[in-house]
Design a protein around this motif. Structure first.
Motif, PDB file in Angstrom:
ATOM      1  N   LEU A   1       0.840  -1.191   0.000  1.00 15.91           N
ATOM      2  CA  LEU A   1       0.000   0.000   0.000  1.00 15.91           C
ATOM      3  C   LEU A   1       0.879   1.247   0.000  1.00 15.91           C
ATOM      4  CD1 LEU A   1      -2.920  -0.311   2.533  1.00 15.91           C
ATOM      5  CD2 LEU A   1      -3.015   0.237   0.114  1.00 15.91           C
ATOM      6  N   GLN A   2       0.548   2.180  -0.844  1.00 13.82           N
ATOM      7  CA  GLN A   2       1.288   3.438  -0.868  1.00 13.82           C
ATOM      8  C   GLN A   2       0.525   4.454  -0.033  1.00 13.82           C
ATOM      9  OE1 GLN A   2       4.233   4.051  -2.694  1.00 13.82           O
ATOM     10  NE2 GLN A   2       4.234   1.816  -2.925  1.00 13.82           N
ATOM     11  N   TYR A   3       1.179   5.042   0.932  1.00 13.81           N
ATOM     12  CA  TYR A   3       0.559   6.135   1.683  1.00 13.81           C
ATOM     13  C   TYR A   3       1.661   7.054   2.169  1.00 13.81           C
ATOM     14  CZ  TYR A   3       1.877   3.161   5.628  1.00 13.81           C
ATOM     15  OH  TYR A   3       2.576   2.386   6.513  1.00 13.81           O
ATOM     16  N   SER A   4       1.307   8.317   2.330  1.00 11.11           N
ATOM     17  CA  SER A   4       2.342   9.248   2.767  1.00 11.11           C
ATOM     18  C   SER A   4       2.362   9.283   4.285  1.00 11.11           C
ATOM     19  CB  SER A   4       2.084  10.633   2.191  1.00 11.11           C
ATOM     20  OG  SER A   4       0.788  11.026   2.523  1.00 11.11           O
ATOM     21  N   TYR A   5       3.514   9.601   4.832  1.00 13.75           N
ATOM     22  CA  TYR A   5       3.626   9.698   6.282  1.00 13.75           C
ATOM     23  C   TYR A   5       4.667  10.728   6.676  1.00 13.75           C
ATOM     24  CZ  TYR A   5       7.337   6.285   5.263  1.00 13.75           C
ATOM     25  OH  TYR A   5       8.414   5.633   4.754  1.00 13.75           O
ATOM     26  N   ILE A   6       4.568  11.160   7.920  1.00 16.98           N
ATOM     27  CA  ILE A   6       5.513  12.141   8.454  1.00 16.98           C
ATOM     28  C   ILE A   6       6.786  11.401   8.838  1.00 16.98           C
ATOM     29  CG2 ILE A   6       5.924  13.760  10.357  1.00 16.98           C
ATOM     30  CD1 ILE A   6       2.787  14.107  10.426  1.00 16.98           C
ATOM     31  N   PRO A   7       7.935  11.770   8.222  1.00 17.26           N
ATOM     32  CA  PRO A   7       9.165  11.043   8.548  1.00 17.26           C
ATOM     33  C   PRO A   7       9.616  11.306   9.985  1.00 17.26           C
ATOM     34  CG  PRO A   7       9.612  12.870   7.032  1.00 17.26           C
ATOM     35  CD  PRO A   7       8.130  12.811   7.219  1.00 17.26           C
ATOM     36  N   VAL A   8      10.392  10.384  10.525  1.00 10.57           N
ATOM     37  CA  VAL A   8      10.797  10.437  11.928  1.00 10.57           C
ATOM     38  C   VAL A   8      11.418  11.785  12.298  1.00 10.57           C
ATOM     39  CG1 VAL A   8      12.229   9.339  13.699  1.00 10.57           C
ATOM     40  CG2 VAL A   8      11.172   7.944  11.929  1.00 10.57           C
ATOM     41  N   LYS A   9      12.265  12.301  11.412  1.00  8.17           N
ATOM     42  CA  LYS A   9      12.997  13.525  11.770  1.00  8.17           C
ATOM     43  C   LYS A   9      12.067  14.743  11.907  1.00  8.17           C
ATOM     44  CE  LYS A   9      14.372  14.818   7.028  1.00  8.17           C
ATOM     45  NZ  LYS A   9      13.140  15.520   6.733  1.00  8.17           N
ATOM     46  N   ASP A  10      10.873  14.673  11.315  1.00  8.68           N
ATOM     47  CA  ASP A  10       9.955  15.831  11.371  1.00  8.68           C
ATOM     48  C   ASP A  10       8.918  15.737  12.494  1.00  8.68           C
ATOM     49  OD1 ASP A  10      11.290  16.762   9.208  1.00  8.68           O
ATOM     50  OD2 ASP A  10       9.744  16.205   7.732  1.00  8.68           O
ATOM     51  N   ILE A  11       8.908  14.625  13.217  1.00  7.85           N
ATOM     52  CA  ILE A  11       7.824  14.409  14.185  1.00  7.85           C
ATOM     53  C   ILE A  11       7.738  15.562  15.186  1.00  7.85           C
ATOM     54  CG2 ILE A  11       6.993  12.938  16.076  1.00  7.85           C
ATOM     55  CD1 ILE A  11       7.999  10.534  14.507  1.00  7.85           C
ATOM     56  N   GLY A  12       8.875  15.913  15.782  1.00  7.63           N
ATOM     57  CA  GLY A  12       8.875  16.966  16.792  1.00  7.63           C
ATOM     58  C   GLY A  12       8.274  18.259  16.276  1.00  7.63           C
ATOM     59  N   GLU A  13       8.634  18.608  15.055  1.00  3.36           N
ATOM     60  CA  GLU A  13       8.174  19.865  14.476  1.00  3.36           C
ATOM     61  C   GLU A  13       6.683  19.836  14.148  1.00  3.36           C
ATOM     62  OE1 GLU A  13      10.054  21.869  10.731  1.00  3.36           O
ATOM     63  OE2 GLU A  13      11.580  21.445  12.271  1.00  3.36           O
ATOM     64  N   GLU A  14       6.191  18.673  13.756  1.00  2.00           N
ATOM     65  CA  GLU A  14       4.785  18.564  13.347  1.00  2.00           C
ATOM     66  C   GLU A  14       3.831  18.598  14.537  1.00  2.00           C
ATOM     67  OE1 GLU A  14       3.215  18.238  10.327  1.00  2.00           O
ATOM     68  OE2 GLU A  14       5.098  18.647   9.285  1.00  2.00           O
ATOM     69  N   MET A  15       4.314  18.235  15.710  1.00  2.00           N
ATOM     70  CA  MET A  15       3.440  18.179  16.876  1.00  2.00           C
ATOM     71  C   MET A  15       3.158  19.583  17.386  1.00  2.00           C
ATOM     72  SD  MET A  15       2.721  15.093  17.341  1.00  2.00           S
ATOM     73  CE  MET A  15       3.306  13.686  16.408  1.00  2.00           C
ATOM     74  N   LEU A  16       1.892  19.887  17.588  1.00  2.00           N
ATOM     75  CA  LEU A  16       1.513  21.220  18.048  1.00  2.00           C
ATOM     76  C   LEU A  16       1.806  21.355  19.539  1.00  2.00           C
ATOM     77  CD1 LEU A  16      -1.944  21.411  16.257  1.00  2.00           C
ATOM     78  CD2 LEU A  16       0.156  22.572  15.557  1.00  2.00           C
TER      79      LEU A  16
END
Ligand code: BGC
Ligand code: MN
Length: 405
Positions: A38-53
């Motif tokens: 299955l192809q799906y997009s996801y937030i890569p590990v290195k961006d997790i901190g930045e994406e969290m509000l």
């Protein structure tokens, strides 16, 4: 000697036939999409901190969200009576603030003062680091905090001691003692007759969430009637009750709606909100760590309270197993929102074993019929009716509700 029979093998025919059969056997699953990851997009590990509000960012969104008026959500006034009863009982019994017998107003004032003093003491703390130093990453064996997994049922006393060791406050609340948390969340869980799994869940989740240095509360709602289990309704109830928990805190503005039988294995999977609702249970062991289909929204979802209200929560119509999560996903899409996911390598979960539930045959009927905004408008939080069977319980490890309808 018997005369030899000569068999006339038509090799080219045999070859052709087996070729066709092989082709079909190979082609059919491919055409069904079974061999295609299955192809799906996801937030890569290195961006997790930045994406969290952060708590502050969530608050800004929350303040600007339109306020929705919900009807009195209880079937009758009984729930309020039950709730009032527990309020006065808790306050009377409250030794820590020593105000037994005083009027409600006085109690409020006193409580306010107490909270202020507490806030003042904490105001001197520095913000927690961006990345918690306590994170361990992937652990394939779900733990119970103090190591190992005990199959034995725990007594209330054992749970109390666990809570004390881990600094968990009655009602399943925790905040980092030495720094100001960057994120806050309420984890809402529904269940019925899953006592063992609930114990396992609580003992796993508290240390897990504490390692993430979040301010959090765990809310558990038991369905207390003989109707088919209604996951959507139970989670709606958990949300409505979460709004009434006092003292109010930033954790009420970001919610995770969670199955009791799914344990996160990687604490890099931060239990906080992103800009868009987030499907968390991406890689579940019983699904061979694969998404069964790209629109799946079951298991656990994190979203802002404002978003949950905007989609009017879950539908209350999915009585029995299945479909309510697919409907939930439609509601999200219909509001112009969409689900995001984190890297599957941090979204691993272990599913606790249980007898498979009987699938509800009516779910497709609802799914096909009701996926517009108008349907959602009068089926969800706004149409929720229920009654508390018992006073809300400030259990050492959770805010615990028992409800029926
Ligand atoms: C059901 C969902 C469920 C999914 C995965 C679907 O058929 O409708 O509710 O989450 O299967 O088990
Ligand atoms: Mn399950």
């Amino acid at each position: 000697m018997a005369p030899r029979k000569s068999v006339n093998v038509k090799y080219h025919k045999v070859f052709l036939q087996s070729f066709v059969v092989t082709l079909i056997l190979w082609l059919v699953p491919v055409l069904q999409g079974r061999y295609v990851p299955l192809q799906y997009s996801y937030i890569p590990v290195k961006d997790i901190g930045e994406e969290m509000l952060s708590i502050r960012e969530v608050d800004v969104i929350h303040q600007s969200a339109p306020i929705r008026q919900f009807n009195v959500h209880n079937e009758n006034s009984k729930s309020q009576e039950i709730r009032d009863k527990v309020d006065s009982k808790q306050n009377q019994g409250s030794k820590t603030i020593g105000i037994a017998g005083k009027s409600k107003q006085l109690r409020k004032k006193f409580k306010g003062k107490n909270a202020k003093r507490r806030d003042k003491a904490r105001a001197g703390l520095l913000p927690c680091p961006e990345v918690s130093p306590f994170l361990k990453g992937l652990e394939l064996e779900p733990q119970q905090g103090d190591g190992g997994v005990s199959e034995e049922p725990w007594s209330l006393k054992m749970m109390e001691e666990f809570a004390e060791r881990h600094g968990i406050q009655p009602g399943g609340f925790w905040q980092p003692p030495h720094c100001l948390p960057q994120h806050a969340v309420t984890v809402i869980v529904g269940q019925r007759n899953r006592t063992e799994q609930l114990q396992h869940f609580l003992l796993h989740m508290h240390p897990f969430l504490a390692r993430q240095q979040l301010q959090y509360r765990i809310i558990v709602v038991d369905q207390d009637n003989n109707e088919p289990y209604n996951r959507g309704k139970i989670l709606n109830i958990g949300y409505m009750e979460s709004l009434q928990v006092s003292p109010p805190g930033p954790e009420q503005q970001c919610v995770v709606l969670h199955d009791v039988d799914l344990l996160p294995l990687n604490d890099l999977n931060l239990y906080a909100c992103t800009n868009m609702p987030r499907h968390m249970t991406v890689a579940v062991d019983t699904f061979r760590f694969q998404l069964p289909y790209s629109e799946i929204a079951g298991g656990a979802v994190a979203l802002l309270a404002a978003q949950f209200e905007a989609i009017n929560g879950f539908s209350n119509r999915y009585s029995g197993w299945g479909g309510e999560d697919d409907d939930f996903n439609n509601r999200i899409n219909n509001q112009g929102l969409h689900m995001v996911r984190l890297d599957p390598r941090v979204s691993q979960y272990a599913m606790l074993r249980h007898k498979p539930a009987v699938e509800s045959p009516t779910r497709y009927q609802f799914l096909d019929a009701g996926s517009t905004n108008e349907d959602a408008d009068d089926d969800g939080l706004t149409s929720l009716r229920y009654t508390l069977s018992a006073p809300p319980d400030r259990h050492p490890l959770m805010m615990h509700y028992t409800v029926h309808w």
